[in-house]
Design a protein around this motif. Sequence first.
Motif, PDB file in Angstrom:
ATOM      1  N   MET A   1     108.445  42.448  58.658  1.00 29.42           N
ATOM      2  CA  MET A   1     107.321  43.082  59.308  1.00 29.42           C
ATOM      3  C   MET A   1     107.588  44.574  59.392  1.00 29.42           C
ATOM      4  O   MET A   1     108.593  45.009  59.927  1.00 29.42           O
ATOM      5  N   MET A   2     106.679  45.353  58.811  1.00 30.04           N
ATOM      6  CA  MET A   2     106.832  46.802  58.820  1.00 30.04           C
ATOM      7  C   MET A   2     106.389  47.362  60.164  1.00 30.04           C
ATOM      8  O   MET A   2     105.385  46.941  60.720  1.00 30.04           O
ATOM      9  N   ARG A   3     107.123  48.313  60.677  1.00 30.63           N
ATOM     10  CA  ARG A   3     106.799  48.936  61.953  1.00 30.63           C
ATOM     11  C   ARG A   3     106.141  50.277  61.689  1.00 30.63           C
ATOM     12  O   ARG A   3     106.694  51.136  61.007  1.00 30.63           O
ATOM     13  N   LEU A   4     104.940  50.467  62.236  1.00 31.22           N
ATOM     14  CA  LEU A   4     104.196  51.704  62.082  1.00 31.22           C
ATOM     15  C   LEU A   4     103.954  52.306  63.452  1.00 31.22           C
ATOM     16  O   LEU A   4     103.814  51.589  64.435  1.00 31.22           O
ATOM     17  N   GLU A   5     103.914  53.633  63.528  1.00 31.13           N
ATOM     18  CA  GLU A   5     103.709  54.299  64.810  1.00 31.13           C
ATOM     19  C   GLU A   5     102.548  55.267  64.736  1.00 31.13           C
ATOM     20  O   GLU A   5     102.209  55.782  63.676  1.00 31.13           O
ATOM     21  N   SER A   6     101.939  55.514  65.894  1.00 35.20           N
ATOM     22  CA  SER A   6     100.903  56.522  66.045  1.00 35.20           C
ATOM     23  C   SER A   6     101.251  57.351  67.269  1.00 35.20           C
ATOM     24  O   SER A   6     101.910  56.868  68.186  1.00 35.20           O
ATOM     25  N   LYS A   7     100.766  58.590  67.286  1.00 35.06           N
ATOM     26  CA  LYS A   7     101.027  59.469  68.415  1.00 35.06           C
ATOM     27  C   LYS A   7      99.746  59.602  69.238  1.00 35.06           C
ATOM     28  O   LYS A   7      98.660  59.804  68.700  1.00 35.06           O
ATOM     29  N   LEU A   8      99.874  59.480  70.547  1.00 35.59           N
ATOM     30  CA  LEU A   8      98.754  59.597  71.465  1.00 35.59           C
ATOM     31  C   LEU A   8      98.483  61.066  71.769  1.00 35.59           C
ATOM     32  O   LEU A   8      99.403  61.811  72.107  1.00 35.59           O
ATOM     33  N   THR A   9      97.214  61.486  71.649  1.00 29.67           N
ATOM     34  CA  THR A   9      96.864  62.877  71.963  1.00 29.67           C
ATOM     35  C   THR A   9      96.664  63.029  73.469  1.00 29.67           C
ATOM     36  O   THR A   9      96.597  62.042  74.210  1.00 29.67           O
ATOM     37  N   SER A  10      96.511  64.258  73.922  1.00 30.06           N
ATOM     38  CA  SER A  10      96.291  64.514  75.344  1.00 30.06           C
ATOM     39  C   SER A  10      94.954  63.952  75.812  1.00 30.06           C
ATOM     40  O   SER A  10      94.743  63.743  77.002  1.00 30.06           O
TER      41      SER A  10
ATOM     42  N   GLN B   1      93.581  59.736  72.435  1.00 29.87           N
ATOM     43  CA  GLN B   1      93.193  59.249  71.114  1.00 29.87           C
ATOM     44  C   GLN B   1      94.428  59.012  70.251  1.00 29.87           C
ATOM     45  O   GLN B   1      95.454  59.643  70.445  1.00 29.87           O
ATOM     46  N   ILE B   2      94.276  58.071  69.305  1.00 27.77           N
ATOM     47  CA  ILE B   2      95.344  57.808  68.346  1.00 27.77           C
ATOM     48  C   ILE B   2      94.754  57.766  66.945  1.00 27.77           C
ATOM     49  O   ILE B   2      93.559  57.583  66.761  1.00 27.77           O
ATOM     50  N   SER B   3      95.606  57.949  65.962  1.00 30.12           N
ATOM     51  CA  SER B   3      95.227  57.750  64.560  1.00 30.12           C
ATOM     52  C   SER B   3      95.761  56.393  64.139  1.00 30.12           C
ATOM     53  O   SER B   3      96.894  56.033  64.460  1.00 30.12           O
ATOM     54  N   ILE B   4      94.930  55.649  63.430  1.00 30.28           N
ATOM     55  CA  ILE B   4      95.365  54.345  62.919  1.00 30.28           C
ATOM     56  C   ILE B   4      96.007  54.595  61.557  1.00 30.28           C
ATOM     57  O   ILE B   4      95.395  55.225  60.687  1.00 30.28           O
ATOM     58  N   PRO B   5      97.229  54.128  61.345  1.00 31.01           N
ATOM     59  CA  PRO B   5      97.903  54.355  60.067  1.00 31.01           C
ATOM     60  C   PRO B   5      97.057  53.865  58.878  1.00 31.01           C
ATOM     61  O   PRO B   5      96.345  52.859  58.976  1.00 31.01           O
TER      62      PRO B   5
END
Length: 86
Positions: free
Chosen positions: A1-10, A13-17
């Motif tokens: 299972m590949m692990r993907l991350e997103s960064k939360l904005t102030s 909001q997040i970006s979906i990989p």
Amino acid sequence: MMRLESKLTSQGQISIPARIRQKLGLGPGSRVEWCERGDEVIVKRASKYSSQDIHDALFKTPPKPRTVDQMDEGIRAHLREKHARR
């Protein structure tokens, strides 16, 4: 299972990989659902129509109450029409 991350904005909001967007068929304007399951959160593509949308489309006005005798007569009339010899 590949692990993907997103960064939360102030602004929360997040970006979906890209890999996930492609797998779910997401594009601009697509909607996603967030579902809680125990201590996990599942993200999935939202259905085009909710069950409430479907209910509203089928039952715009509630049907008027009918007696059992009225329902039986309606069934008989339908069957007579359906199986009538023409």
